[in-house]
Design an enzyme around this catalytic site. Structure first.
Site, PDB file in Angstrom:
ATOM      1  N   GLN A 190       0.785  -1.554   0.160  1.00 38.64           N
ATOM      2  CA  GLN A 190       0.485  -0.218   0.302  1.00 38.64           C
ATOM      3  C   GLN A 190       1.075   1.171   0.258  1.00 38.64           C
ATOM      4  O   GLN A 190       2.353   1.153   0.179  1.00 38.64           O
ATOM      5  CB  GLN A 190      -1.100  -0.081   1.169  1.00 38.64           C
ATOM      6  N   CYS A 191       0.222   2.150  -0.023  1.00 42.14           N
ATOM      7  CA  CYS A 191       0.784   3.522  -0.703  1.00 42.14           C
ATOM      8  C   CYS A 191       0.046   4.961   0.105  1.00 42.14           C
ATOM      9  O   CYS A 191      -1.028   4.491   0.786  1.00 42.14           O
ATOM     10  CB  CYS A 191       1.913   4.041  -1.822  1.00 42.14           C
ATOM     11  N   HIS A 192       0.032   5.935  -0.817  1.00 41.26           N
ATOM     12  CA  HIS A 192      -0.986   6.578  -0.783  1.00 41.26           C
ATOM     13  C   HIS A 192      -2.221   7.174  -1.160  1.00 41.26           C
ATOM     14  O   HIS A 192      -3.049   6.659  -0.820  1.00 41.26           O
ATOM     15  CB  HIS A 192      -0.127   8.695  -0.916  1.00 41.26           C
ATOM     16  N   ILE A 212      -3.939   4.822   1.482  1.00 41.06           N
ATOM     17  CA  ILE A 212      -4.030   4.656   2.585  1.00 41.06           C
ATOM     18  C   ILE A 212      -5.248   5.636   2.791  1.00 41.06           C
ATOM     19  O   ILE A 212      -6.122   5.595   3.439  1.00 41.06           O
ATOM     20  CB  ILE A 212      -3.126   4.761   3.539  1.00 41.06           C
TER      21      ILE A 212
END
Length: 114
Positions: free
Chosen positions: A71-73, A100
């Site tokens: 996961q990232c932004h 996120i």
């Protein structure tokens, strides 16, 4: 190439919540940078910034056959990392669509949006 029904390349935030609730054994790999991680994080996520992946790939080597959700932004960097890991033999890697930000919107509003 590694796509199969059990491990499609992408999962939703709801899928990740279901994994957590079921007690599934998986790694939630956060590939954002340290300041982003300091701003907002998902409980239990392991930070390994995309910018450091090449130099730190060995840290993930013991987890090559483990289920990893990246996961990232918003899901862009994590998709790149998912594809990169799959290309070097990590067979059970998935991208968390929406990152996120989607997590904050749909799962846990206490996680700050930025």
């Amino acid at each position: 190439m590694n796509d199969n029904e059990e491990f499609p390349i992408e999962v939703t935030v709801e899928d990740v919540v279901a994994l957590q609730k079921s007690g599934a054994d998986f790694i939630l790999l956060d590939v954002r940078e340290q300041p982003e991680y300091d701003t907002a994080r998902i409980e239990g996520a392991r930070l390994l910034p995309m910018s450091e992946l090449r130099n730190r790939l060995g840290e993930l080597e013991p987890n090559k056959d483990d289920h990893i959700v990246v996961q990232c932004h918003h899901g862009g960097r994590s998709m790149q990392v998912t594809q990169a890991l799959r290309s070097v033999g990590f067979t059970r890697v998935q991208n968390m669509a929406g990152g996120i930000d989607q997590w904050s919107l749909q799962v846990d509003p206490s996680v700050p949006r930025y």
